[in-house]
Write an enzyme that holds these catalytic residues in place. Sequence first.
Site, PDB file in Angstrom:
ATOM      1  N   CYS A  52       0.860  -1.181   0.000  1.00 36.11           N
ATOM      2  CA  CYS A  52       0.000   0.000   0.000  1.00 36.11           C
ATOM      3  C   CYS A  52       0.899   1.235   0.000  1.00 36.11           C
ATOM      4  CB  CYS A  52      -0.861  -0.034   1.265  1.00 36.11           C
ATOM      5  SG  CYS A  52      -1.900   1.415   1.501  1.00 36.11           S
ATOM      6  N   CYS A  99      -0.875   3.808  -6.464  1.00 32.43           N
ATOM      7  CA  CYS A  99      -1.774   3.166  -5.495  1.00 32.43           C
ATOM      8  C   CYS A  99      -1.947   1.726  -5.946  1.00 32.43           C
ATOM      9  CB  CYS A  99      -3.126   3.889  -5.481  1.00 32.43           C
ATOM     10  SG  CYS A  99      -4.405   3.036  -4.525  1.00 32.43           S
TER      11      CYS A  99
HETATM   12  N1  DGL Z   1      -3.971   0.676  -1.942  1.00 27.29           N
HETATM   13  C1  DGL Z   1      -3.553   1.801  -1.269  1.00 27.29           C
HETATM   14  C2  DGL Z   1      -2.360   2.487  -1.864  1.00 27.29           C
HETATM   15  O1  DGL Z   1      -1.541   1.838  -2.471  1.00 27.29           O
HETATM   16  C3  DGL Z   1      -4.447   2.741  -0.588  1.00 27.29           C
HETATM   17  C4  DGL Z   1      -5.808   2.959  -1.037  1.00 27.29           C
HETATM   18  C5  DGL Z   1      -6.622   3.592   0.042  1.00 27.29           C
HETATM   19  O2  DGL Z   1      -6.966   2.874   0.963  1.00 27.29           O
HETATM   20  O3  DGL Z   1      -6.878   4.797  -0.031  1.00 27.29           O
HETATM   21  O4  DGL Z   1      -2.184   3.666  -1.688  1.00 27.29           O
END
Ligand code: DGL
Length: 263
Positions: free
Chosen positions: A74, A184
């Site tokens: 993430c 993301c």
């Molecule tokens: N998947 C996440 C990222 O790589 C975050 C998405 C979220 O929860 O806002 O930033």
Amino acid sequence: MKKNSPIGIFDSGVGGSSIWQEIHKYLPFEHTIYLADSKNAPYGNKSTNEITQLSIKNTQKLLDLGAKIIVVACNTATTNAIVALREKFDVPIIGIEPAIKPAALQTTSKSIGILATKGTLSSALFSETTRIFTQDISVVEIIGEGLVPLIEAGNLTGDEMVSLLKKHTRPMIDANVDYIVLGCSHYPYIIPQLKKILPENIKIIDSGEAVARQTKTVLQSLNLLRIETSNPKLQFYTNAKIDTLKFLLRDYDSKITIEKIEF
Ligand code: DGL
């Protein structure tokens, strides 16, 4: 035996499973445990403190489940919390950050776009990386507002997704970008849709493969690669509904388990 322990991976939700796919490709014999904190998604609009507390909770859970290494799949959690995680936990921790460097090195229009969450774009780590690598390049930073909730709901191609993607990419197209960095881990799932919208000359980069490569390098250097080559255990846990993970990982259906648990 630590070598036979699983790789622990977490994300705010289902998105990091795109990173899991890359890790599984690079390290097909490794056991893996994936945590989708979908109950608390999205992380992108939360404060650094909240993101850090959630990241600590997820890391602790993965360690309780026996993980030998943690992959923070993430960008939002990495850019806001990885320093705190590395201070608190005595295990190797791999993070994911937007692939600004390769985009900056390869752009010929000297203009690149970055699509990421508010939490990532406003982080100190992201500002520092951008400052170092994009001195003579213009960078269009766009918050992917609304995208994560749609992906969490498994809605990758509906009208709402198409109009959000058109809106978010318009300023990038207008600025003549030739690279768009997906900052993301949810966004690789909307690459097919993005490609339909973008002019053909714009290339899309994400960081999944780099994270998988780094995970392998670190496990190798610590002599922590699994020795056996029997089928690995590939476990997925979510604290919300299992449907979207099941849908996104349908190609792995016979190899993986997905369960709902509290964490
Ligand atoms: N998947 C996440 C990222 O790589 C975050 C998405 C979220 O929860 O806002 O930033």
